[in-house]
Scaffold this active site. Sequence first.
Site, PDB file in Angstrom:
ATOM      1  N   ARG A   1       0.847  -1.204   0.000  1.00 26.57           N
ATOM      2  CA  ARG A   1       0.000   0.000   0.000  1.00 26.57           C
ATOM      3  C   ARG A   1       0.882   1.253   0.000  1.00 26.57           C
ATOM      4  NH1 ARG A   1      -1.779   0.157   6.390  1.00 26.57           N
ATOM      5  NH2 ARG A   1      -0.050   1.524   6.997  1.00 26.57           N
ATOM      6  N   GLY A   2       0.223   2.405  -0.011  1.00 25.58           N
ATOM      7  CA  GLY A   2       0.916   3.681   0.181  1.00 25.58           C
ATOM      8  C   GLY A   2       1.991   3.943  -0.871  1.00 25.58           C
TER       9      GLY A   2
ATOM     10  N   ASN B   1      11.541   0.407   1.175  1.00 28.06           N
ATOM     11  CA  ASN B   1      10.488   1.393   1.431  1.00 28.06           C
ATOM     12  C   ASN B   1       9.754   1.149   2.751  1.00 28.06           C
ATOM     13  OD1 ASN B   1       8.041   3.263   0.602  1.00 28.06           O
ATOM     14  ND2 ASN B   1       7.182   1.232   0.994  1.00 28.06           N
ATOM     15  N   ALA B   2       9.708  -0.108   3.214  1.00 21.55           N
ATOM     16  CA  ALA B   2       8.938  -0.414   4.432  1.00 21.55           C
ATOM     17  C   ALA B   2       9.404   0.493   5.564  1.00 21.55           C
ATOM     18  CB  ALA B   2       9.120  -1.875   4.825  1.00 21.55           C
ATOM     19  N   GLY B   3       8.464   1.054   6.289  1.00 17.01           N
ATOM     20  CA  GLY B   3       8.826   1.939   7.398  1.00 17.01           C
ATOM     21  C   GLY B   3       7.638   2.093   8.323  1.00 17.01           C
TER      22      GLY B   3
ATOM     23  N   TYR C   1      11.997   7.860  15.112  1.00 25.98           N
ATOM     24  CA  TYR C   1      11.814   7.850  13.655  1.00 25.98           C
ATOM     25  C   TYR C   1      12.869   8.726  12.965  1.00 25.98           C
ATOM     26  CZ  TYR C   1       9.289   8.372   9.203  1.00 25.98           C
ATOM     27  OH  TYR C   1       8.936   8.389   7.881  1.00 25.98           O
TER      28      TYR C   1
ATOM     29  N   THR D   1      -0.943  10.257   2.183  1.00 27.85           N
ATOM     30  CA  THR D   1      -1.153   8.810   2.341  1.00 27.85           C
ATOM     31  C   THR D   1      -2.077   8.588   3.536  1.00 27.85           C
ATOM     32  OG1 THR D   1       0.694   8.562   3.867  1.00 27.85           O
ATOM     33  CG2 THR D   1       1.188   8.218   1.533  1.00 27.85           C
TER      34      THR D   1
ATOM     35  N   ASN E   1      11.982  16.212  14.124  1.00 31.39           N
ATOM     36  CA  ASN E   1      10.552  16.463  14.290  1.00 31.39           C
ATOM     37  C   ASN E   1      10.143  16.096  15.711  1.00 31.39           C
ATOM     38  OD1 ASN E   1       8.136  17.350  13.299  1.00 31.39           O
ATOM     39  ND2 ASN E   1       7.536  15.380  12.421  1.00 31.39           N
TER      40      ASN E   1
HETATM   41  P1  NAI Z   1       2.420   3.021   4.992  1.00 32.90           P
HETATM   42  O1  NAI Z   1       2.302   2.763   6.449  1.00 32.90           O
HETATM   43  O2  NAI Z   1       1.191   3.394   4.233  1.00 32.90           O
HETATM   44  O3  NAI Z   1       3.056   1.739   4.271  1.00 32.90           O
HETATM   45  C1  NAI Z   1       4.168   1.061   4.801  1.00 32.90           C
HETATM   46  C2  NAI Z   1       4.141  -0.363   4.329  1.00 32.90           C
HETATM   47  O4  NAI Z   1       5.278  -1.021   4.909  1.00 32.90           O
HETATM   48  C3  NAI Z   1       2.891  -1.111   4.790  1.00 32.90           C
HETATM   49  O5  NAI Z   1       2.327  -1.834   3.724  1.00 32.90           O
HETATM   50  C4  NAI Z   1       3.415  -2.029   5.873  1.00 32.90           C
HETATM   51  O6  NAI Z   1       2.692  -3.248   6.005  1.00 32.90           O
HETATM   52  C5  NAI Z   1       4.840  -2.264   5.399  1.00 32.90           C
HETATM   53  N1  NAI Z   1       5.693  -2.718   6.499  1.00 32.90           N
HETATM   54  C6  NAI Z   1       5.777  -2.192   7.743  1.00 32.90           C
HETATM   55  N2  NAI Z   1       6.611  -2.942   8.501  1.00 32.90           N
HETATM   56  C7  NAI Z   1       7.053  -3.949   7.725  1.00 32.90           C
HETATM   57  C8  NAI Z   1       7.915  -5.049   7.932  1.00 32.90           C
HETATM   58  N3  NAI Z   1       8.473  -5.270   9.143  1.00 32.90           N
HETATM   59  N4  NAI Z   1       8.162  -5.905   6.916  1.00 32.90           N
HETATM   60  C9  NAI Z   1       7.586  -5.693   5.710  1.00 32.90           C
HETATM   61  N5  NAI Z   1       6.746  -4.682   5.450  1.00 32.90           N
HETATM   62  C10 NAI Z   1       6.479  -3.814   6.442  1.00 32.90           C
HETATM   63  O7  NAI Z   1       3.572   4.125   4.848  1.00 32.90           O
HETATM   64  P2  NAI Z   1       3.902   5.145   3.657  1.00 32.90           P
HETATM   65  O8  NAI Z   1       3.351   6.450   4.027  1.00 32.90           O
HETATM   66  O9  NAI Z   1       3.559   4.564   2.346  1.00 32.90           O
HETATM   67  O10 NAI Z   1       5.503   5.251   3.813  1.00 32.90           O
HETATM   68  C11 NAI Z   1       6.413   4.487   3.058  1.00 32.90           C
HETATM   69  C12 NAI Z   1       7.825   4.909   3.439  1.00 32.90           C
HETATM   70  O11 NAI Z   1       7.983   6.306   3.245  1.00 32.90           O
HETATM   71  C13 NAI Z   1       8.175   4.641   4.902  1.00 32.90           C
HETATM   72  O12 NAI Z   1       9.522   4.253   5.009  1.00 32.90           O
HETATM   73  C14 NAI Z   1       7.940   5.987   5.557  1.00 32.90           C
HETATM   74  O13 NAI Z   1       8.704   6.117   6.731  1.00 32.90           O
HETATM   75  C15 NAI Z   1       8.424   6.909   4.454  1.00 32.90           C
HETATM   76  N6  NAI Z   1       7.915   8.280   4.544  1.00 32.90           N
HETATM   77  C16 NAI Z   1       6.580   8.569   4.398  1.00 32.90           C
HETATM   78  C17 NAI Z   1       6.137   9.883   4.456  1.00 32.90           C
HETATM   79  C18 NAI Z   1       4.695  10.258   4.252  1.00 32.90           C
HETATM   80  O14 NAI Z   1       4.390  11.458   4.282  1.00 32.90           O
HETATM   81  N7  NAI Z   1       3.774   9.350   4.038  1.00 32.90           N
HETATM   82  C19 NAI Z   1       7.068  10.976   4.734  1.00 32.90           C
HETATM   83  C20 NAI Z   1       8.436  10.564   4.871  1.00 32.90           C
HETATM   84  C21 NAI Z   1       8.817   9.256   4.769  1.00 32.90           C
END
Ligand code: NAI
Length: 441
Positions: free
Chosen positions: A211-212, A281-283, A346, A382, A340
């Site tokens: 997702r995301g 990308n996972a976070g 984080y 997101t 932050n």
């Molecule tokens: P999200 O929470 O929507 O998606 C993250 C995905 O990573 C999820 O599908 C989740 O199941 C997966 N995940 C989490 N832990 C995992 C693990 N241990 N093993 C495998 N998969 C795992 O997050 P989003 O917003 O899509 O963020 C993606 C990346 O971008 C992350 O690293 C986040 O820190 C970074 N980010 C996002 C920002 C934002 O504004 N949304 C801003 C700055 C960085």
Amino acid sequence: MADRYLSLTATAPGRFLTRRLGLPQPAALRRWSAERPSLDGDLLHLTAGASTLDLMPVLARTGLPPGSSASSASSPLAAVVLDATGVRDVDMLAEVHAALHPVVRSVAASGRIVLLGAPLDPEDHHQAAVQQALEGFTRSLGKEIGRGRTVNLVRLTDAAAAESTLRFLLSPKSAYVSGQVIGVGTGAVTAPDDWNRPLAGRTALVTGAARGIGAAVAETLARDGARVVVLDVPAAERDARDLAARLGGGAGALPLDITAADAGERIAAEVPDGIDVLIHNAGVTRDRRLVNMPAERWSSVFDVNLASVLRTTDALLAKGALRPGGRIVATASIAGLAGNAGQTNYGASKAGVAGLVRALAPRALAEHGVTVNAVAPGFIETKMTAAVPLFIREAGRRMNSLAQGGLPVDVAETTAWLAHPASGAVNGQVVRVCGQSLLGA
Ligand code: NAI
């Protein structure tokens, strides 16, 4: 989740009202689509100082028609490229002003200004001073130019090595990248057979892709021709499989918790022919101020965001599972660059990602032929940011030069540029996708 303010300022009464109130004026950004893959208008090529770059053939291949300063008065310019690599002393900065001052007004909405600078010369503090001055200029112009227009600086010595970078910055794909300084070296560059499908025949693995942002990255790499492995936690297996089915092109899902001690081995076993593009990308976030943060919350963030990235990268490189010409793109965050409140864990983990990238990049390229870069997203629309309380969310959206949040596809397009076979000279870079957020540099 929709940005209603952006829709309001797209109407004439809304624009009038918000302007009277002195509120931000976001412009709807022009993004890439198959129907409209290029910016509209001409590309004006200007020079300050004496340049030795062989830029013309590269700019010609962007497909944007060459413009002239005279024609810019009648038809808006899609982009201006100012080659300032030859600027060596303070007096020559006058040429930067002389070149851009008359044409800035002619740059269309969502248009581009790209400055080209030289690496700082440690033997010549005058050259270093004025080349560094170009950074302050770029960031200042980015903050004032408005109308969805972006300003970026590329430091380079070889135009051909920067072709993928220039094509990216001069296209709608870089809509949310502004105020950035990108270094392009002289590493090996492989031009793809087809610039529309540069990843054809390559395999990409994206973590957290159910997702995301990760899902958008998977879609964009598949658009560029890659066979994509969608990795996510077992609980997200259904979404991962659905996405893989939608992507086609041999895409598959790998349900796996990336923090597993043997995650690297499991990935290598899943992709026995090797990986060309590895996207970390996972976070996760587990926000609390430090005074209220239990140790478990602290360490779970490091485990996903940093330790697993280090562990799997080490394991895959050691096994030779990344093919020569490979690309690693990790995900940092502006929270890791600027800090932050409530995100000590984080922010630290994401700063760690930037450190990993900078240190590993030269070695990975020398020993494995693999580049290592990071994207650092700002406020991206997101599910994660939709859950942020209204006023904090509004502040996050507006506190950048484009006065709006980015979309997952903006991070995905930046990732695709770094993953490009012709981006072999882009290494060790941390590129913010933040609309030039006011947080951090
Ligand atoms: P999200 O929470 O929507 O998606 C993250 C995905 O990573 C999820 O599908 C989740 O199941 C997966 N995940 C989490 N832990 C995992 C693990 N241990 N093993 C495998 N998969 C795992 O997050 P989003 O917003 O899509 O963020 C993606 C990346 O971008 C992350 O690293 C986040 O820190 C970074 N980010 C996002 C920002 C934002 O504004 N949304 C801003 C700055 C960085």
